[in-house]
Design an enzyme around this catalytic site. Structure first.
Site, mmCIF file in Angstrom:
data_model
loop_
_atom_site.group_PDB
_atom_site.id
_atom_site.type_symbol
_atom_site.label_atom_id
_atom_site.label_comp_id
_atom_site.label_asym_id
_atom_site.label_seq_id
_atom_site.Cartn_x
_atom_site.Cartn_y
_atom_site.Cartn_z
ATOM 1 N N ASP A 298 36.574 36.547 45.751
ATOM 2 C CA ASP A 298 37.521 36.165 44.687
ATOM 3 C C ASP A 298 38.665 35.328 45.522
ATOM 4 O O ASP A 298 39.245 35.494 46.710
ATOM 5 C CB ASP A 298 37.996 37.107 45.040
ATOM 6 C CG ASP A 298 39.577 36.970 43.732
ATOM 7 O OD1 ASP A 298 40.534 36.210 44.401
ATOM 8 O OD2 ASP A 298 40.526 37.764 42.885
ATOM 9 N N PHE B 82 41.693 44.300 43.416
ATOM 10 C CA PHE B 82 42.486 44.593 42.332
ATOM 11 C C PHE B 82 42.804 44.584 41.121
ATOM 12 O O PHE B 82 41.645 44.958 40.662
ATOM 13 C CB PHE B 82 42.639 42.427 42.487
ATOM 14 C CG PHE B 82 43.735 41.885 42.281
ATOM 15 C CD1 PHE B 82 44.923 42.052 42.144
ATOM 16 C CD2 PHE B 82 43.645 41.709 41.127
ATOM 17 C CE1 PHE B 82 45.892 41.973 41.864
ATOM 18 C CE2 PHE B 82 44.597 40.696 40.354
ATOM 19 C CZ PHE B 82 45.510 40.810 40.650
ATOM 20 N N THR B 83 43.817 44.037 40.510
ATOM 21 C CA THR B 83 44.403 44.664 39.187
ATOM 22 C C THR B 83 42.905 44.597 38.235
ATOM 23 O O THR B 83 42.342 45.201 37.683
ATOM 24 C CB THR B 83 45.283 45.093 38.504
ATOM 25 O OG1 THR B 83 45.921 43.655 38.695
ATOM 26 C CG2 THR B 83 46.498 45.984 39.746
ATOM 27 N N ARG C 44 54.062 46.934 43.281
ATOM 28 C CA ARG C 44 53.048 46.842 43.649
ATOM 29 C C ARG C 44 52.455 48.341 43.846
ATOM 30 O O ARG C 44 52.538 48.772 45.643
ATOM 31 C CB ARG C 44 52.237 45.742 44.590
ATOM 32 C CG ARG C 44 52.303 44.667 43.967
ATOM 33 C CD ARG C 44 51.461 44.287 42.976
ATOM 34 N NE ARG C 44 51.349 44.253 41.955
ATOM 35 C CZ ARG C 44 50.273 44.128 41.156
ATOM 36 N NH1 ARG C 44 49.348 42.741 41.453
ATOM 37 N NH2 ARG C 44 50.149 44.386 39.741
ATOM 38 N N TYR D 191 35.304 16.801 23.499
ATOM 39 C CA TYR D 191 35.456 18.316 23.531
ATOM 40 C C TYR D 191 34.856 17.986 24.531
ATOM 41 O O TYR D 191 34.308 20.041 25.128
ATOM 42 C CB TYR D 191 35.465 18.726 22.176
ATOM 43 C CG TYR D 191 35.163 19.859 21.328
ATOM 44 C CD1 TYR D 191 35.917 20.916 21.553
ATOM 45 C CD2 TYR D 191 33.673 20.416 21.926
ATOM 46 C CE1 TYR D 191 35.403 22.263 21.232
ATOM 47 C CE2 TYR D 191 33.754 22.362 22.124
ATOM 48 C CZ TYR D 191 34.824 22.663 21.506
ATOM 49 O OH TYR D 191 33.835 24.474 21.295
ATOM 50 N N LYS E 191 46.975 29.857 41.846
ATOM 51 C CA LYS E 191 47.825 30.409 42.960
ATOM 52 C C LYS E 191 47.884 29.102 43.768
ATOM 53 O O LYS E 191 49.004 28.317 44.357
ATOM 54 C CB LYS E 191 47.397 31.298 43.510
ATOM 55 C CG LYS E 191 47.794 32.808 43.039
ATOM 56 C CD LYS E 191 47.027 33.391 41.773
ATOM 57 C CE LYS E 191 47.065 34.195 41.450
ATOM 58 N NZ LYS E 191 47.065 34.451 39.458
ATOM 59 N N PHE F 154 50.925 48.088 34.005
ATOM 60 C CA PHE F 154 52.302 47.706 34.660
ATOM 61 C C PHE F 154 52.793 46.526 33.933
ATOM 62 O O PHE F 154 53.480 46.440 34.373
ATOM 63 C CB PHE F 154 51.859 47.466 36.307
ATOM 64 C CG PHE F 154 50.758 46.415 36.359
ATOM 65 C CD1 PHE F 154 49.466 46.983 36.435
ATOM 66 C CD2 PHE F 154 50.741 45.182 36.490
ATOM 67 C CE1 PHE F 154 48.383 46.681 36.648
ATOM 68 C CE2 PHE F 154 50.106 44.489 36.375
ATOM 69 C CZ PHE F 154 48.209 44.570 36.402
HETATM 70 C C1 P70 Z 1 49.554 38.173 40.359
HETATM 71 C C2 P70 Z 1 47.844 37.664 40.003
HETATM 72 C C3 P70 Z 1 45.822 36.910 40.173
HETATM 73 C C4 P70 Z 1 44.868 37.466 40.405
HETATM 74 C C5 P70 Z 1 44.377 37.465 42.503
HETATM 75 C C6 P70 Z 1 43.194 37.752 42.707
HETATM 76 C C7 P70 Z 1 43.588 38.234 43.977
HETATM 77 C C8 P70 Z 1 42.860 37.365 40.478
HETATM 78 C C9 P70 Z 1 43.554 37.507 40.168
HETATM 79 C C10 P70 Z 1 43.460 37.116 38.076
HETATM 80 C C11 P70 Z 1 49.432 37.662 38.311
HETATM 81 C C12 P70 Z 1 48.731 38.984 38.572
HETATM 82 C C13 P70 Z 1 47.480 39.587 37.539
HETATM 83 C C14 P70 Z 1 47.413 41.284 37.569
HETATM 84 C C15 P70 Z 1 48.661 41.639 37.958
HETATM 85 C C16 P70 Z 1 49.591 41.370 38.720
HETATM 86 C C17 P70 Z 1 50.165 40.105 38.800
HETATM 87 N N1 P70 Z 1 47.173 37.235 40.296
HETATM 88 N N2 P70 Z 1 42.474 38.097 41.950
HETATM 89 O O1 P70 Z 1 50.727 37.547 40.076
HETATM 90 O O2 P70 Z 1 43.763 35.731 38.192
HETATM 91 O O3 P70 Z 1 46.149 36.019 37.249
HETATM 92 O O4 P70 Z 1 44.525 34.383 37.023
HETATM 93 O O5 P70 Z 1 43.747 35.798 36.081
HETATM 94 O O6 P70 Z 1 45.920 38.024 43.015
HETATM 95 O O7 P70 Z 1 49.122 38.225 42.063
HETATM 96 P P1 P70 Z 1 45.097 35.742 36.808
#
Ligand code: P70
Length: 466
Positions: A223, A132-133, A390, A80, A266, A457
């Site tokens: 990031d 980013f979303t 996107r 743990y 990634k 989305f």
């Molecule tokens: C994608 C994934 C994740 C991502 C990223 C960047 C530049 C942070 C994150 C978050 C998954 C995804 C996320 C949201 C919408 C669609 C797809 N991207 N910064 O497919 O990381 O997913 O580990 O929480 O690309 O691009 P995590």
């Protein structure tokens, strides 16, 4: 015969590995795909993966791990507290990225939540090289407002500028003038920029930004989700870096920032995991405290010991020149084949996928009828290939006015998982895109019939307009 010593140099981007295990994929009929698509509300996120032939939804968590990583799983120390794998991961982050302190999280957004809660105050401004979303949502949930300071070229799919991830310092300076440096929580810098099409920032630009931020007492939070891919583009395109290794360039990028959030799913070649890494001890202490509220104890975050081991090994593999050359080479192969057929894509080809320009692909579909969402659905229907919207659906709504954001970029992402698909798979993708392009006038757009409140989305549902 005397062969010159260069004869055996690898000339192609061919993969620097061979395949030890395979996973079968399913082919489906048109009727099966139509049924699956309607059941999924025309949203590729809602398809069952068993109904997908080639899965280009995302490069996130879909990577193939190496034999060394799989062996690493057997070394999982599932204590743990104080797992050996935590210390191995900490070593890897210090060695390859140079950040001092590690807080593991279950994935990238876990780290975004923690850093946003620590650094953003109500009413703050968070400038960044495009939104980013998940990142923007966490900034907003902490009371901040995201402001885009990426160069204009990034919003133009036709611009062939080599560093479309660069910051326009004049845009940042205008924000500092308007709000004052003390209302800017930090500058958020992504390597590479996902929503711009996987486009890199240059070291020259980052260095200039760093100088500006130091002068104004503003932090840079990185990031670093695709930092090795960004480093590869720097090696290829930026003067003075051709002879530097990807590993050296990665470390230089990180050294110009104060901390980082990472989705290890990634670049780091694993299926789950992430972390927050910082250089400031006080921020580390606060993060180490917050992580126990949202993720888990500070020596595992949301990961098991074996996950942390796989990330540690993946980080090392991810910065090898041979690996990155072949990873980006495969994406470029797909992009160049589509360009040869005049398919409208974002140029230059990005690091983790090829992005179709849905506005040009389907000029007869207005943005409010969700052209990229409709195009992703049409591609699935044609071939069982799954891609991701996107565009306007991903962009969501303005939190103040409630209206849709209307992003300039309305894209469909063909995202390539690392070490998973072959060149022949890429050829099949080209065949399907060409087929849909031939029949594009039959794609009529969609109507949204269900809209979730957050990150719509992922779960929104649609009906076909014809
Ligand atoms: C994608 C994934 C994740 C991502 C990223 C960047 C530049 C942070 C994150 C978050 C998954 C995804 C996320 C949201 C919408 C669609 C797809 N991207 N910064 O497919 O990381 O997913 O580990 O929480 O690309 O691009 P995590």
């Amino acid at each position: 015969m005397e062969l010159d010593s260069n004869t055996y140099r690898r000339r192609s981007w061919a993969e620097p590995w061979k395949i030890k295990m395979v996973e079968h994929v399913k082919m489906t009929t048109y009727e099966e795909r139509k049924k699956a698509l309607v059941e999924a509300g025309f949203n590729t996120f809602l398809l069952r993966s068993g109904d997908v032939y080639i899965d280009l939804l995302t490069d996130s968590g879909t990577n193939a791990m190496s034999d060394r990583q799989w062996a690493g799983l057997m070394l999982g120390d599932e204590a743990y507290a104080g797992s050996e794998n935590y210390y191995h991961l900490e070593d890897a982050i210090q060695k390859y990225y140079g950040y001092k302190y590690l807080v593991p999280t279950h994935q990238g957004r876990g780290a975004e939540n923690i850093i946003s809660r620590i650094l953003i105050k109500q009413g703050d401004i968070v400038p960044g090289n495009m939104y980013f979303t998940t990142t923007r949502l966490h900034q907003e949930l902490s009371g901040g407002t995201f402001k885009d300071i990426i160069i204009d070229e990034a919003h133009d799919p036709e611009s062939e500028y080599p560093f479309k991830g660069n910051v326009d310092l004049a845009k940042l300076d205008a924000l500092v003038d308007e709000y004052g440096a003390n209302r800017i929580s930090y500058v958020s810098i992504a390597t590479t920029v996902n929503m711009a099409g996987g486009q890199p920032i240059s070291l020259a630009n980052l260095r200039e930004l760093r100088a500006y931020c130091l002068q104004h007492g503003i932090r840079i939070i990185h990031d670093m989700t695709r930092v090795a891919e960004n480093a590869w583009f720097i090696k290829q395109r930026e003067e003075g870096y051709a002879d530097k290794s990807v590993a050296e360039i990665v470390k230089e990028i990180c050294s110009l920032t104060d901390g980082a959030t990472m989705s290890a799913k990634k670049d780091a070649l694993v299926n789950i995991g992430g972390f927050l890494a910082v250089n400031d001890y006080d921020i580390f202490e606060e993060a180490r405290n917050l992580v126990v509220v949202y993720e888990g104890l500070h020596t595992y975050g949301g990961m098991s010991g074996r996950d942390m081991e796989a990330v540690a090994i993946g980080i090392e593999e991810s910065v090898q020149d041979d690996h990155i050359r072949s990873r980006v080479g495969q994406v470029e192969y797909l992009g160049n084949r589509l360009l040869a057929h005049d398919i409208p894509i974002v140029k230059p080809v990005g690091s983790h996928g090829v992005f179709l320009d849905a506005k040009k692909f389907l000029p007869h579909v207005p943005q409010i009828s969700f052209p990229a969402q409709a195009l992703a659905a049409a591609i699935y229907l044609d071939s069982g290939i799954r891609t991701m919207e996107r565009g306007i659906v991903s962009a969501g709504r303005d939190k103040l006015t409630g209206d849709h954001y209307y992003p300039k970029l309305e894209l469909v992402r063909l995202t390539i998982p690392r070490r998973v698909y072959t060149q022949a798979h890429m050829d099949v993708v080209v065949e399907s895109i060409l087929e849909v392009f031939d029949q594009r006038n039959r794609v009529l757009g969609l109507k949204m019939v269900y809209e979730p409140k957050y990150l719509r989305f992922f779960q929104a549902r649609f009906e076909s307009l014809g």
